[in-house]
Motif scaffolding. Structure first.
Motif, PDB file in Angstrom:
ATOM      1  N   GLY A 139       1.611 -51.647  16.003  1.00 49.88           N
ATOM      2  CA  GLY A 139       2.493 -51.856  14.853  1.00 49.88           C
ATOM      3  C   GLY A 139       3.829 -52.476  15.212  1.00 49.88           C
ATOM      4  N   LEU A 140       4.258 -52.303  16.462  1.00 55.26           N
ATOM      5  CA  LEU A 140       5.534 -52.884  16.870  1.00 55.26           C
ATOM      6  C   LEU A 140       5.463 -54.411  16.868  1.00 55.26           C
ATOM      7  N   TYR A 141       4.346 -54.956  17.302  1.00 54.09           N
ATOM      8  CA  TYR A 141       4.186 -56.412  17.303  1.00 54.09           C
ATOM      9  C   TYR A 141       4.044 -56.945  15.883  1.00 54.09           C
ATOM     10  N   MET A 142       3.383 -56.182  15.046  1.00 54.39           N
ATOM     11  CA  MET A 142       3.157 -56.634  13.673  1.00 54.39           C
ATOM     12  C   MET A 142       4.439 -56.596  12.841  1.00 54.39           C
ATOM     13  N   GLY A 143       5.264 -55.578  13.075  1.00 51.50           N
ATOM     14  CA  GLY A 143       6.414 -55.364  12.203  1.00 51.50           C
ATOM     15  C   GLY A 143       7.764 -55.768  12.752  1.00 51.50           C
ATOM     16  N   MET A 144       7.992 -55.555  14.049  1.00 51.13           N
ATOM     17  CA  MET A 144       9.323 -55.787  14.601  1.00 51.13           C
ATOM     18  C   MET A 144       9.801 -57.237  14.472  1.00 51.13           C
ATOM     19  N   PRO A 145       8.983 -58.235  14.819  1.00 55.44           N
ATOM     20  CA  PRO A 145       9.460 -59.615  14.683  1.00 55.44           C
ATOM     21  C   PRO A 145       9.769 -60.017  13.239  1.00 55.44           C
ATOM     22  N   VAL A 146       9.111 -59.385  12.285  1.00 58.38           N
ATOM     23  CA  VAL A 146       9.401 -59.671  10.878  1.00 58.38           C
ATOM     24  C   VAL A 146      10.837 -59.297  10.553  1.00 58.38           C
ATOM     25  N   MET A 147      11.254 -58.120  11.018  1.00 65.03           N
ATOM     26  CA  MET A 147      12.615 -57.650  10.754  1.00 65.03           C
ATOM     27  C   MET A 147      13.642 -58.556  11.426  1.00 65.03           C
ATOM     28  N   VAL A 148      13.332 -58.993  12.652  1.00 66.20           N
ATOM     29  CA  VAL A 148      14.238 -59.887  13.370  1.00 66.20           C
ATOM     30  C   VAL A 148      14.392 -61.206  12.617  1.00 66.20           C
ATOM     31  N   LYS A 149      13.278 -61.758  12.175  1.00 63.87           N
ATOM     32  CA  LYS A 149      13.316 -63.052  11.486  1.00 63.87           C
ATOM     33  C   LYS A 149      14.026 -62.944  10.139  1.00 63.87           C
ATOM     34  N   LEU A 150      13.804 -61.850   9.426  1.00 69.13           N
ATOM     35  CA  LEU A 150      14.512 -61.671   8.152  1.00 69.13           C
ATOM     36  C   LEU A 150      16.015 -61.544   8.375  1.00 69.13           C
ATOM     37  N   TYR A 151      16.402 -60.857   9.436  1.00 65.25           N
ATOM     38  CA  TYR A 151      17.826 -60.775   9.745  1.00 65.25           C
ATOM     39  C   TYR A 151      18.381 -62.160  10.049  1.00 65.25           C
ATOM     40  N   ASN A 152      17.671 -62.934  10.860  1.00 67.44           N
ATOM     41  CA  ASN A 152      18.157 -64.263  11.237  1.00 67.44           C
ATOM     42  C   ASN A 152      18.239 -65.200  10.042  1.00 67.44           C
ATOM     43  N   ILE A 153      17.382 -65.001   9.066  1.00 67.19           N
ATOM     44  CA  ILE A 153      17.409 -65.837   7.872  1.00 67.19           C
ATOM     45  C   ILE A 153      18.525 -65.420   6.913  1.00 67.19           C
ATOM     46  N   THR A 154      18.684 -64.114   6.728  1.00 66.82           N
ATOM     47  CA  THR A 154      19.597 -63.616   5.687  1.00 66.82           C
ATOM     48  C   THR A 154      20.952 -63.168   6.211  1.00 66.82           C
ATOM     49  N   GLY A 155      21.021 -62.766   7.478  1.00 64.58           N
ATOM     50  CA  GLY A 155      22.251 -62.188   8.007  1.00 64.58           C
ATOM     51  C   GLY A 155      22.453 -60.743   7.586  1.00 64.58           C
ATOM     52  N   ASP A 156      21.476 -60.152   6.920  1.00 62.57           N
ATOM     53  CA  ASP A 156      21.572 -58.776   6.426  1.00 62.57           C
ATOM     54  C   ASP A 156      21.265 -57.811   7.571  1.00 62.57           C
ATOM     55  N   GLU A 157      22.273 -57.085   8.027  1.00 60.85           N
ATOM     56  CA  GLU A 157      22.122 -56.220   9.191  1.00 60.85           C
ATOM     57  C   GLU A 157      21.258 -54.999   8.925  1.00 60.85           C
ATOM     58  N   SER A 158      20.953 -54.716   7.655  1.00 60.75           N
ATOM     59  CA  SER A 158      20.112 -53.554   7.358  1.00 60.75           C
ATOM     60  C   SER A 158      18.721 -53.718   7.958  1.00 60.75           C
ATOM     61  N   TYR A 159      18.269 -54.959   8.131  1.00 59.39           N
ATOM     62  CA  TYR A 159      16.968 -55.178   8.760  1.00 59.39           C
ATOM     63  C   TYR A 159      16.984 -54.703  10.209  1.00 59.39           C
ATOM     64  N   LEU A 160      18.056 -54.994  10.929  1.00 58.96           N
ATOM     65  CA  LEU A 160      18.147 -54.554  12.316  1.00 58.96           C
ATOM     66  C   LEU A 160      18.398 -53.052  12.407  1.00 58.96           C
ATOM     67  N   GLU A 161      19.157 -52.520  11.477  1.00 54.32           N
ATOM     68  CA  GLU A 161      19.403 -51.075  11.477  1.00 54.32           C
ATOM     69  C   GLU A 161      18.102 -50.306  11.313  1.00 54.32           C
ATOM     70  N   LYS A 162      17.271 -50.755  10.379  1.00 51.67           N
ATOM     71  CA  LYS A 162      15.998 -50.086  10.148  1.00 51.67           C
ATOM     72  C   LYS A 162      15.021 -50.351  11.288  1.00 51.67           C
ATOM     73  N   LEU A 163      15.042 -51.549  11.830  1.00 50.72           N
ATOM     74  CA  LEU A 163      14.204 -51.847  12.990  1.00 50.72           C
ATOM     75  C   LEU A 163      14.480 -50.841  14.098  1.00 50.72           C
ATOM     76  N   HIS A 164      15.740 -50.614  14.368  1.00 53.46           N
ATOM     77  CA  HIS A 164      16.104 -49.695  15.453  1.00 53.46           C
ATOM     78  C   HIS A 164      15.672 -48.270  15.121  1.00 53.46           C
ATOM     79  N   GLN A 165      15.839 -47.871  13.895  1.00 51.37           N
ATOM     80  CA  GLN A 165      15.430 -46.538  13.472  1.00 51.37           C
ATOM     81  C   GLN A 165      13.918 -46.357  13.654  1.00 51.37           C
ATOM     82  N   TYR A 166      13.156 -47.339  13.217  1.00 53.40           N
ATOM     83  CA  TYR A 166      11.705 -47.265  13.355  1.00 53.40           C
ATOM     84  C   TYR A 166      11.291 -47.282  14.829  1.00 53.40           C
TER      85      TYR A 166
END
Length: 413
Positions: A139-166
């Motif tokens: 699941g880390l490969y399936m989900g983690m890069p999605v959060m990184v890419k969404l952060y890079n696209i939007t600049g919304d740090e909540s994606y990285l905050e939740k990534l770290h929590q998960y």
């Protein structure tokens, strides 16, 4: 032994796959997605429009969506997604989002409809208090890069905050290292001890919480934490780390370190786990009599998953992901070349001379499953194994170019 050029490898492997594959390629589940993740990287490297068109068609057939369930979000679950009819939040259905996000970026963000569905799903997920979405290593490969890419696209740090929590949840559930599988209940930062709806700590009292016995690898999920589900016979004392599961994790960490700025507050935390894994991966590699390097299905039990047709225990999907992760580390200046070059060169020889058929077919891919099992066969191929091999080859192109002095090396850190 001559070294095959990675560009030649890409052309043969991808040419064979695109022209010869006959199975249904429409589903947006993890196996198909893993291939297209690799294929998109080959397009970015080569500019071969046939590769892009092949993946673009797949995206369009799937209407830039994933799980087929269309019920209200309040009914979404993250149970095991193939059997669970409402598992929209199951990360194996999110790997396709990586492809959609990449194509969106390559198109100068002119098609927001490409990522509208992906963003809706992930935005709902991160709005929840739960932290147990990634309860198995894949699941880390399936989900983690999605959060990184969404952060890079939007600049919304909540994606990285939740990534770290998960990720903390996953580490405390499965990682055999300093930050994982705490010794006592009081040491947990996540809900891993108590368990979320679909994940939970199964082996609290493991003698492998002893720092002197850490392997710095991930168990497939909590139910495999030693001494649960031991290998048979004399191998029962060997910790069972499934290669493909660790390949998923290692590749996801490599991609995170490559795509995020080192100024991120948790960057060093991920860097340390990545480096510790790299050390364990290099030192668990097996070599055949010709010096080809690879990883067996159970990384520390080299005699497991062998038979008369495959006495060495060759397996390609885990090997390709490990090669990819090591190459990213060297190419990005994260790992020292001298400590990895034998591992890299020998596993490239395995991939290009043992696993690859003359036709370009990739063999010795362990079929879909949840653990180290019966020996892979030379004729076994699968989309995720091809995708992993293509990822490794794209980084090998850069590595070979640096060896020739075509670029300034980053091998000094």
């Amino acid at each position: 032994m001559s070294i095959m050029l990675a560009t030649e490898f890409i052309n043969k492997v991808n040419g064979f796959w695109i022209s010869s594959i006959e199975e249904d390629q429409d589903r947006a589940f993890w196996e198909r997605s893993a291939y297209h993740i690799g294929n998109i990287e080959t397009y970015k490297l080569t500019g071969n429009k046939e590769y892009l068109e092949f993946t673009q068609k797949w995206c369009e057939v799937n209407k830039w969506k994933s799980h087929p369930y269309e019920g209200h979000s309040d009914s979404w679950t993250w149970g095991y997604g193939e059997e669970e009819s409402k598992a929209v939040l199951f990360a194996d259905w999110h790997a396709c989002f990586q492809v959609y996000l990449e194509i969106y970026n390559m198109g100068n963000k002119e098609h927001p409809e490409y990522i509208e569905y992906a963003k809706r799903i992930i935005d709902y997920q991160i709005s929840k208090d739960d932290d147990s979405f990634w309860w198995w290593a894949d699941g880390l490969y399936m989900g983690m890069p999605v959060m990184v890419k969404l952060y890079n696209i939007t600049g919304d740090e909540s994606y990285l905050e939740k990534l770290h929590q998960y990720f903390i949840y996953s580490v405390e559930l499965m990682y055999d290292g300093e930050k994982g599988i705490p010794i006592s209940e009081s040491h947990y930062k996540s809900t891993a001890y108590f368990g979320g709806p679909y994940g939970g700590k199964k082996s609290v009292r493991s003698r492998f919480s002893d720092p002197n016995q850490y392997s710095h690898l991930f168990f497939r999920d909590a139910s495999y934490v030693y001494p649960s589900k031991p290998l048979p016979g004399k191998l029962s004392e060997v910790k069972n780390f499934w290669a493909r599961a660790n390949g998923w994790v290692f590749a996801s960490l490599a991609r995170l370190l490559k795509e995020l700025s080192s100024s991120w507050q948790h960057y060093d935390f991920y860097m340390q786990i990545y480096k510790d894994m790299a050390h364990s991966i290099v030192h668990s590699q097996k070599f055949d009599q010709r010096g080809n390097g690879f990883w067996t299905q159970s990384m520390l039990a080299h005699s497991y998953s062998t038979n008369d047709q495959n006495p060495e225990g060759y397996e390609t999907s885990g090997t390709a992901f490990f090669l990819y992760g090591l190459l990213v580390g060297v190419n990005e200046g994260i790992l020292v070349k001298s400590s990895t070059e034998n591992s890299i060169s020998s596993s490239w020889n395995y991939l290009s001379k043992v696993a690859m058929h003359d036709s370009g077919k990739i063999g010795y891919v362990q079929p879909v499953g949840g653990e180290a099992g019966k020996a892979a066969e030379y004729g076994n191929t699968q989309d995720f194994g091809v995708g992993a091999s293509l990822l490794a080859a794209t980084e090998m192109v850069k590595y070979q170019a640096q060896l020739k002095g075509e670029k300034n090396a980053k091998w000094t850190k």
